[in-house]
Every structure is written in structure tokens, then in C-alpha cells.
Design an enzyme around this catalytic site. Structure first.
Site, PDB file in Angstrom:
ATOM      1  N   CYS A  37       0.802  -1.151  -0.168  1.00 58.32           N
ATOM      2  CA  CYS A  37       0.214  -0.005  -0.070  1.00 58.32           C
ATOM      3  C   CYS A  37       0.892   1.279   0.040  1.00 58.32           C
ATOM      4  O   CYS A  37       0.272   2.411  -0.247  1.00 58.32           O
ATOM      5  CB  CYS A  37      -0.820  -0.096   1.182  1.00 58.32           C
ATOM      6  SG  CYS A  37      -1.795  -1.547   1.385  1.00 58.32           S
ATOM      7  N   ASP A  39       2.607   2.468   2.625  1.00 56.57           N
ATOM      8  CA  ASP A  39       2.575   2.997   4.174  1.00 56.57           C
ATOM      9  C   ASP A  39       2.609   1.907   5.081  1.00 56.57           C
ATOM     10  O   ASP A  39       1.844   1.064   5.238  1.00 56.57           O
ATOM     11  CB  ASP A  39       1.095   3.469   4.191  1.00 56.57           C
ATOM     12  CG  ASP A  39       0.920   5.184   3.641  1.00 56.57           C
ATOM     13  OD1 ASP A  39       0.212   5.073   2.956  1.00 56.57           O
ATOM     14  OD2 ASP A  39       1.867   5.749   4.033  1.00 56.57           O
ATOM     15  N   CYS A 105      -3.414   9.115   5.988  1.00 53.80           N
ATOM     16  CA  CYS A 105      -2.179   8.855   6.445  1.00 53.80           C
ATOM     17  C   CYS A 105      -2.351   9.011   8.040  1.00 53.80           C
ATOM     18  O   CYS A 105      -1.845   8.433   8.962  1.00 53.80           O
ATOM     19  CB  CYS A 105      -1.377  10.004   6.241  1.00 53.80           C
ATOM     20  SG  CYS A 105      -0.639   9.784   4.166  1.00 53.80           S
TER      21      CYS A 105
END
Lengths: 128, 407
Positions: A37, A39, A105
Site C-alpha cells: 500500500c 505505507d 495517513c
């Protein structure tokens, strides 16, 4: 898309970047996200008498992800475990001025905190 | 404000600066020689026509074509759209099958997808890990109802250059029209539409140090004579294939850019690839876990698309604020989707998110390269210190065995 000053600041001067001993009894470690992904956040807390006395992070991700996790460690230091678990991703969004496309995030950072707390609590339960 | 001295430009495959000689050639056509080509009855018109005729020759010479085979458009995207939709609609009675590749630019992919929604059948040939299609697979994909094969000559993302002559030979034998998207690469590479068996070719001004908003489509006139269904209808300009008053200054600029490309391509290719190879050697020599995306040798000279494992692309770029580059990472795209070209290479997703594209060009200097290398290495080292994945790698943990917590 120019980065906000705060995001730049956390990127260039990350707070609490590093690692705690994940085997230690008073440390909780949360790892969330996935390489596919783009992240991955590792967030660790060291707890004494129900208060977070130290926190460290390491992040694989964009500038906003790094800033979100850096900010998270900055905030949770000094909080009780309960206060830390009440932190909302929206607090992070507002503080950093994250645009809509980067909100995920902050969500990951919130999950990282909760995951670290859960790990810590599991360790305490196992001791008991 | 971006200033070339403090922000070094390494994004030439996104766009190039217009060559000063091109700008100079264009200027008179804005305010002094400003006539329209269609104005047949006076000197303003005649001098515009003369200028456009010259530009047509200049563009044709770059690719070994005849001037009458060049149609001027608003850019590479329009040329690709005209080639694909123009051929599809004109030859629909003959067949409705098109073959292209998985690494085409969106200006080819999207018209193909659009035609699929209207009843055409499109085959997207896969590529290997270096970005090359297989000529055997192309042969096998040809059908009786195939009317067009469209292949990107040089990839703007990874630089891989296809075996265009090989594709051309196969298409010639099968009697199928071949369109080459040559928008990237004509500033350094040599293509000849006859030697390579090309029937249509798209080119873009702003990729070869010409002005933005200009481009051309080569449309073969003999053996075979290619016909197109026009996208733009109106005054019948460009032999009815592309109506609209000609952008005379733009066309003059495009012609000049083509002339400069023809004159400089051999020397530029050598110089640029020298700088690029040295950059690549620095990255791979100084850091572990750096991977090249694209073919190692059959590659455009300015292309350096590398993955810095365990470091996300957008963050790496953030750490080099004095270097202008691009990334294949999802974080850098408006849709949060990673690059379809990188995906097509079949490399692991992590290597997609960690990719950075440096694209060097005519104006890239040694100084800029030195600065970019130093900046990138500094950023990479800082981010590896910060990366939990790098930490796991150093601890010898096999990350393929980890069950990641994610939605």
C-alpha cells in the site's frame, strides 16, 4: 502540491524517530499498514504507572505519513494510556493541515497508537 | 519560484524546456509575419504558407517521411487519438480488432478503452520485467479482423525501447497498419518510417525541446495509402484530416525543434547516456537494494527509473527539494493508483511505491548531476534510518512471511 510547513518540519526534523526494545515488559509495539500500500508505520510506547513516558516511530510512507506518525509520538508522550487511545485522526489532520487525499495517513497513525497500546495491554494481561 | 540554478531539472520525459533557438525562430510569426496559411490572396498568407511548408519538410526529414505525409496537430495526445480512433472508424467494416501493449501512454490506452466500450476488441500485449513485448506473442495475437497495431517506441516512464523494426516487419507481412507512438525519444533516437515499416507515427513538440501545444502525425501515403476518419471537422485543413487554422508560430517552432533534433541526436545521445550511466553507477555503488526499472541497455539515454527499496517515492523526493523528478508511487498520483506501467513490469508492489524517475536531457549538466546524486543519497540515507522495513531487512526478517495489519 506544495507541502505544508508543518509537514516539512516533521520530515526534516522528525520527533522521536527510532526504536525501543520491543521485548521489554513496559513497551508496546504497533505495526500497521503494508508495503504494497506504500505505507507502514511502527509506533512504540514505553509506559510507567499508566503514563506514556517515551514513544518512538519509524515510517515507510509519504511526507504526510511521516509527519502524522512523528506528531503522534510527540503528542502521546506524557499522556495516560487512556488519553492516547482517545486521540482522533482528525486532530492530526487539523494540526498538519492535511489535504483530503492524505487523510488516510492520519487514520493509519491513529491505528498505530491503538495497536501499540493493545500490544502493551496484552503483555500486561499475560503477566497477570 | 523554480529557478534552474537552485532547482535542478530531471523531468525531461514529462516535458522539456523549449530550446532558445526554437523560441527565436517562432517570434516573428506572432507579431510581424502573422498571416494565416489559408489567406491565399496576400503576402501575409504566402509567407505563413512558406514557413509551414518548411516545417513540414523539417519534421518529415526527422523520420524519413515525405512532407505531404505530415499532419500538424495540437500535440502527442491528439496525434495518438487521431491515429487510433481515425483508423478504427475508417476501417471498421474491415475489422474491429486492435492490438496494443500494457505499457502505452494514457493517450493510447484511453482511446483503446473508449473504443472497447463502443464494440471494438482490444488485445493488450503483456511485457516482461524489462518492459519489452514479445514479437511471438504479437504474431499470435493477430487475427483476420485486426486493423491496427499500436506500440510505444520509447517508454516515457522506464525508457525501454521496443523492437520497432521487428513489429513493423510482422505488421507488413500481415497487412495490418502499424502506429508507433514516438512522442518520447526522437531527440536522441533514429527512426525511419520506411526501414522500420511504420504506417502512422505520433510525435510531440514539447518532448523534443519544441513548444508545448504542438505535435504531428505521420500518415503514410503510399504502400499502403492510409486513410483516417477525422476527429476535428471544419475548414478541411491538413487534407481534411485535421481541420482548424494552423498554429503557424507553433508549427515553425516544431519544425525548428525537429531540425535541431536531427542535427544533435547522435551527439546528445552519447553525452546524455554518459551522464545517466554515471548517475546510475553512483546510486548502485553507494547504496544497497537499488533496482533498475526498464531495460538495462535497450533504453532511452536519459531514462533512469530506479527503485530504492524500503523508501517510499514521495518521501524520497521530499528529501531532495533541489531536484525536480517524478515517481511511480501511488502517493504522487491524483488517484492514489500506482503507475500502470510499473505494475505491468510485474515487479513487487513495494518496488512500485519506491520508484523514482530521473530523466536527463539536452540541458542537463555535470554539476546538476553531481548535486542530484548527493541530494538523493542524503535523502535516501535519512529515510532508511526512518524506515521500519529497512530495519527489518537489516535484522534478517523475511518480510514475505509477515501478515500485515491493513484494510
Amino acid at each position: 502540491m506544495a507541502y505544508s510547513d508543518k509537514v516539512n518540519d516533521h520530515f526534516n526534523n522528525p520527533r522521536n524517530m527510532g526504536s525501543l526494545d520491543k521485548a521489554a515488559a513496559d513497551v508496546g509495539t504497533g505495526i500497521v499498514g503494508a508495503p504494497e500500500c506504500g505505507d507502514v508505520m511502527k509506533l512504540q510506547i514505553q509506559v510507567e504507572n499508566d503514563r506514556i513516558v517515551d514513544a518512538k516511530f519509524k515510517t515507510f510512507g509519504c511526507g504526510s505519513a511521516i509527519a502524522s506518525s512523528s506528531l503522534a509520538t510527540e503528542w502521546v508522550k506524557g499522556m495516560t494510556v487512556q488519553e492516547a487511545s482517545d486521540l482522533k485522526n482528525t486532530d492530526i489532520v487539523n494540526e498538519l493541515g492535511l489535504p483530503p487525499v492524505k487523510i488516510h495517513c492520519s487514520v493509519l497513525a491513529e491505528e498505530a497508537i491503538k495497536s501499540a497500546i493493545e500490544d502493551y495491554q496484552n503483555k500486561q494481561a499475560a503477566k497477570a | 519560484m523554480a529557478d534552474a540554478k537552485t532547482l535542478h531539472y530531471f523531468d525531461n520525459y514529462a516535458t522539456t524546456p523549449t530550446d532558445p533557438a526554437v523560441v527565436e525562430a517562432m517570434l516573428p510569426y506572432f507579431t510581424t509575419k502573422f498571416g494565416a496559411v489559408n489567406s491565399r490572396s496576400h503576402a501575409f498568407g504566402w509567407q505563413a504558407e512558406e514557413a509551414v511548408d518548411l516545417a513540414r519538410e523539417q519534421v518529415a526529414s526527422l523520420i524519413g517521411a515525405k512532407p505531404q505525409e505530415i499532419i500538424f496537430t495540437s500535440g502527442g495526445t491528439e496525434s495518438c487519438n487521431l491515429a487510433i480512433k481515425g483508423v478504427a472508424k475508417m476501417y471498421a467494416e474491415k475489422g474491429k480488432h486492435i492490438i496494443t501493449t500494457a505499457i502505452e501512454h494514457r493517450s493510447v490506452m484511453d482511446p483503446c478503452r473508449s473504443l472497447e466500450r463502443e464494440g471494438w476488441d482490444v488485445t493488450y500485449l503483456p511485457v516482461d520485467q524489462t518492459g519489452l513485448i514479445s514479437l511471438d506473442e504479437l504474431k499470435a495475437a493477430l487475427r483476420d479482423d485486426t486493423v491496427l497495431v499500436s506500440v510505444i517506441f520509447g517508454s516515457n516512464e522506464i525508457g525501454t525501447i521496443q523492437d520497432i523494426a521487428g513489429v513493423g516487419a510482422i505488421c507488413k507481412e500481415a497487412g495490418v497498419l502499424f502506429h508507433a507512438d514516438a512522442c518520447t525519444g526522437l531527440d536522441t533516437e533514429t527512426l525511419d518510417i520506411n526501414a522500420d515499416g511504420i504506417d502512422l507515427l505520433s510525435l510531440s513538440g514539447h518532448k523534443i525541446y519544441g513548444p508545448p501545444g504542438t505535435g504531428a502525425l505521420f500518415v503514410r501515403r503510399r504502400r499502403p495509402r492510409v486513410r483516417l476518419s477525422a476527429l476535428l471537422e471544419g475548414g478541411g485543413q491538413e487534407r481534411n484530416m485535421r481541420s482548424g487554422s494552423l498554429n503557424v508560430p507553433g508549427i515553425v517552432g516544431l519544425g525548428k525543434a525537429a531540425e535541431l533534433a536531427l542535427a544533435n541526436r547522435v551527439a546528445d545521445k552519447a553525452r546524455i547516456s554518459g551522464l545517466r550511466d554515471a548517475m546510475q553507477a553512483s546510486f548502485m555503488g553507494e547504496l544497497e537494494e537499488v533496482y533498475l526499472n526498464g531495460h538495462p541497455t535497450q533504453r532511452l539515454p536519459g531514462a533512469l527509473n530506479v527503485s530504492f527499496n524500503f523508501i517510499e517515492g514521495e518521501s524520497l523526493m521530499m528529501g531532495m527539494p533541489d531536484v525536480a523528478v517524478a515517481s511511480g508511487s501511488a502517493c504522487t498520483s491524483a488517484t492514489l493508483e500506482p503507475s500502470h506501467v510499473m505494475r505491468a513490469l510485474g515487479v513487487g508492489e513495494e518496488l512500485v511505491h519506491t520508484s523514482i524517475r530521473f530523466s536527463l536531457g539536452r540541458f542537463t549538466t555535470q554539476d546538476a548531476v553531481d548535486t542530484a546524486v548527493a541530494s538523493c543519497l542524503k535523502s535516501a540515507r535519512h529515510l532508511r534510518e526512518m524506515s521500519p522495513l529497512w530495519e527489518m531487512f537489516k535484522e534478517g526478517i523475511d518480510m514475505s512471511t509477515i501478515e500485515w495489519k491493513h484494510d
